[in-house]
Design a protein around this motif. Structure first.
Motif, PDB file in Angstrom:
ATOM      1  N   LYS A 261       8.520   6.847  -1.538  1.00 22.44           N
ATOM      2  CA  LYS A 261       9.380   7.768  -0.774  1.00 22.44           C
ATOM      3  C   LYS A 261       8.764   9.164  -0.747  1.00 22.44           C
ATOM      4  N   GLN A 262       8.200   9.573  -1.881  1.00 13.59           N
ATOM      5  CA  GLN A 262       7.534  10.902  -1.924  1.00 13.59           C
ATOM      6  C   GLN A 262       6.372  10.946  -0.939  1.00 13.59           C
ATOM      7  N   LEU A 263       5.582   9.858  -0.914  1.00 10.23           N
ATOM      8  CA  LEU A 263       4.438   9.806   0.005  1.00 10.23           C
ATOM      9  C   LEU A 263       4.916   9.827   1.462  1.00 10.23           C
TER      10      LEU A 263
ATOM     11  N   ARG B 292       5.331  12.525   7.082  1.00  9.55           N
ATOM     12  CA  ARG B 292       6.393  12.214   8.041  1.00  9.55           C
ATOM     13  C   ARG B 292       5.795  11.746   9.362  1.00  9.55           C
ATOM     14  N   GLY B 293       6.440  10.787   9.977  1.00 13.53           N
ATOM     15  CA  GLY B 293       5.948  10.272  11.261  1.00 13.53           C
ATOM     16  C   GLY B 293       4.964   9.118  11.080  1.00 13.53           C
ATOM     17  N   PHE B 294       4.528   8.875   9.839  1.00 12.37           N
ATOM     18  CA  PHE B 294       3.632   7.739   9.588  1.00 12.37           C
ATOM     19  C   PHE B 294       4.461   6.462   9.431  1.00 12.37           C
ATOM     20  N   LYS B 295       3.946   5.355   9.919  1.00  8.84           N
ATOM     21  CA  LYS B 295       4.581   4.052   9.687  1.00  8.84           C
ATOM     22  C   LYS B 295       4.041   3.501   8.368  1.00  8.84           C
ATOM     23  N   THR B 296       4.921   2.994   7.526  1.00  7.61           N
ATOM     24  CA  THR B 296       4.449   2.454   6.244  1.00  7.61           C
ATOM     25  C   THR B 296       4.197   0.956   6.381  1.00  7.61           C
ATOM     26  N   VAL B 297       2.946   0.575   6.150  1.00  2.00           N
ATOM     27  CA  VAL B 297       2.566  -0.839   6.211  1.00  2.00           C
ATOM     28  C   VAL B 297       2.350  -1.316   4.776  1.00  2.00           C
ATOM     29  N   ALA B 298       3.095  -2.355   4.401  1.00  2.00           N
ATOM     30  CA  ALA B 298       3.003  -2.853   3.018  1.00  2.00           C
ATOM     31  C   ALA B 298       2.221  -4.152   2.973  1.00  2.00           C
TER      32      ALA B 298
ATOM     33  N   ILE C  99      11.707  -0.296   1.965  1.00  4.21           N
ATOM     34  CA  ILE C  99      11.464   1.035   2.544  1.00  4.21           C
ATOM     35  C   ILE C  99      10.176   1.058   3.389  1.00  4.21           C
ATOM     36  N   CYS C 100       9.662  -0.116   3.714  1.00  3.86           N
ATOM     37  CA  CYS C 100       8.436  -0.173   4.524  1.00  3.86           C
ATOM     38  C   CYS C 100       8.759  -0.690   5.926  1.00  3.86           C
TER      39      CYS C 100
END
Ligand code: 13P
Ligand code: SF4
Length: 405
Positions: free
Chosen positions: A98-100, A105-111, A122-123
């Protein structure tokens, strides 16, 4: 009891108790022999959603059993050994990510699929080693935060130069044990061997490889290759399975240290106890977590770039399954196939071949038979998929080559 006797008892108990055994390819050979399905993380996820049995035993590590439970909540899902975690999957928690995300901001998180169910909530989308490049290339967004494997992430970054990919410094403690020193020593000892490497290894290792891919990708490559010797740069069980399957070829582990102790903790006698209801851990995931984590996995499974539409026409103009298999599975790792045909009889010429293909190639099939309108509606729904028949196969190959040279 001998290995054979234990295997026989497992086979009869799983039939009697309606159990399906899924095994990751890193599991011991005597277990993969009695499993209903063996595959890499991607194939296991796809399979999980369609298993008909009441109970699924996952011989692998915890995140794999969680994935099955997320996709098939109505089933009893048993992790083969409660100590079998994946250190990489458990390296990062939601607070850190969450901190990252706050900082990017605006980045998509790919797990990477090697993450806990909690982290997946949260991804945005999940990937596996075999699907990552295609899924990330297919995403409309440029800015990607990829977690947790820095080595796989570096590989993806090289394959997706148009994307802005931020990485974190997680990784697999097993694959990180292989170094350039091992590559040099193995190549000196086996100068004619091809080097096949999993992208979880350090870049200094996969940069030297003749082939980089998932566990299934490595196995398929070695089986199909005309070469006779291979250095295997992933968990050592892969070299062993390949030696069983291809006795006329030789397989050398890149390093004796490439052993995942979490995968090795499951034993055949334990699988027997599980089938008797006396061992293993039943996986429970609370519904809120499951639903959120599922969105992330569904996006991976539904990714249209992994699909192929097979137009059987009247059953005459179709190219052979072997040709499709070689072009699409081996070269591009396509695993989801939609078959369209005007008439049911057109399909009946192939059922056994398709079943065999489905089982050995870890592919999933949907079939739409019927009027032109019905078939067109199916095409419109999956508009990003491609139709393959004798006429357009060459065009399709050129298209993919341009996309993933
Ligand atoms: P695959 O996606 O190749 O199955 O890899 C899973 C894994 O845990 C590798 O270490
Ligand atoms: Fe996890 Fe590495 Fe073992 Fe795969 S090999 S399960 S990534 S610790």
């Amino acid at each position: 009891m001998t290995t054979f006797q234990i295997q026989q008892e497992i086979l009869s108990l799983k039939e009697k108790n309606d159990i399906c055994i899924l095994a990751h390819s890193y599991i011991a050979h005597e277990i993969t022999e009695i499993a209903d399905f063996v595959g890499d993380s991607y194939a296991l996820s796809v399979k999980a959603a369609s298993v008909p049995n009441k109970t699924v035993v996952m011989c692998g590590v915890r995140f794999m059993a969680e994935t099955v439970k997320i996709l098939a909540p109505e089933k009893r899902v048993i992790l083969s050994n409660s100590s079998a975690g994946c250190p990489m999957a458990e390296q990062m928690d939601t607070d850190l990510i969450k901190q990252l995300q706050e900082m990017n901001r605006g980045f998509k998180t790919v797990a990477y699929i090697n993450t806990t169910a909690e982290l997946k909530t949260i991804c945005d989308v999940c990937v596996t080693s075999s699907s990552a490049v295609k899924i990330i290339n297919a995403m409309p967004e440029q800015d990607i935060l990829f977690i947790p494997d820095i080595n796989l992430g570096t590989y993806i970054r090289r394959q997706c130069p148009d994307k802005n990919i931020k990485l974190v410094s997680g990784g697999c403690p097993t694959h990180c044990r292989a170094s350039l020193k091992h590559v040099k020593a193995a190549k000196a000892a086996h100068p004619d061997a091809l080097l096949l490497v999993h992208p979880e290894c350090l870049p200094e290792v996969w940069e030297q490889a003749d082939y980089i891919g998932s566990t299934s990708g490595i196995m398929e490559f070695a089986k199909k290759s005309s070469a006779k010797e291979f250095i295997i740069g992933t968990e050592n069980s892969i070299a062993q399975h390949l030696q069983f399957e291809c006795p006329d070829k030789k397989f050398y582990p890149l390093s004796k240290d490439l052993v995942c102790h979490n995968m090795k903790i499951t034993t055949l006698p334990e699988v027997l106890l599980i089938c008797k209801g006396e061992f293993g851990e039943e996986i429970e995931i609370n519904e809120k977590t499951r639903l959120k984590a599922k969105q992330c996995i569904d996006k991976m499974i539904e990714c249209p770039e992994l699909g192929l539409i097979l137009d059987m026409g009247m059953g005459k103009s179709i190219i052979s399954l072997t040709a499709i298999e070689e072009l699409m599975y081996d070269y591009f790792s396509i695993r989801k196939v939609l078959i369209i045909a005007p008439l049911r009889p057109a399909l009946e010429t192939w059922p056994t071949e398709i079943l065999k293909w489905n089982h050995t190639k870890h592919m999933t099939f949907s079939v739409v038979v019927g009027s032109k309108e019905k078939r067109l509606a199916a095409l419109a729904k999956d508009a990003d998929l491609y139709i393959i028949n004798r006429e357009n196969v060459q065009w399709l190959v050129e298209y993919y080559k341009k996309k993933w040279p």
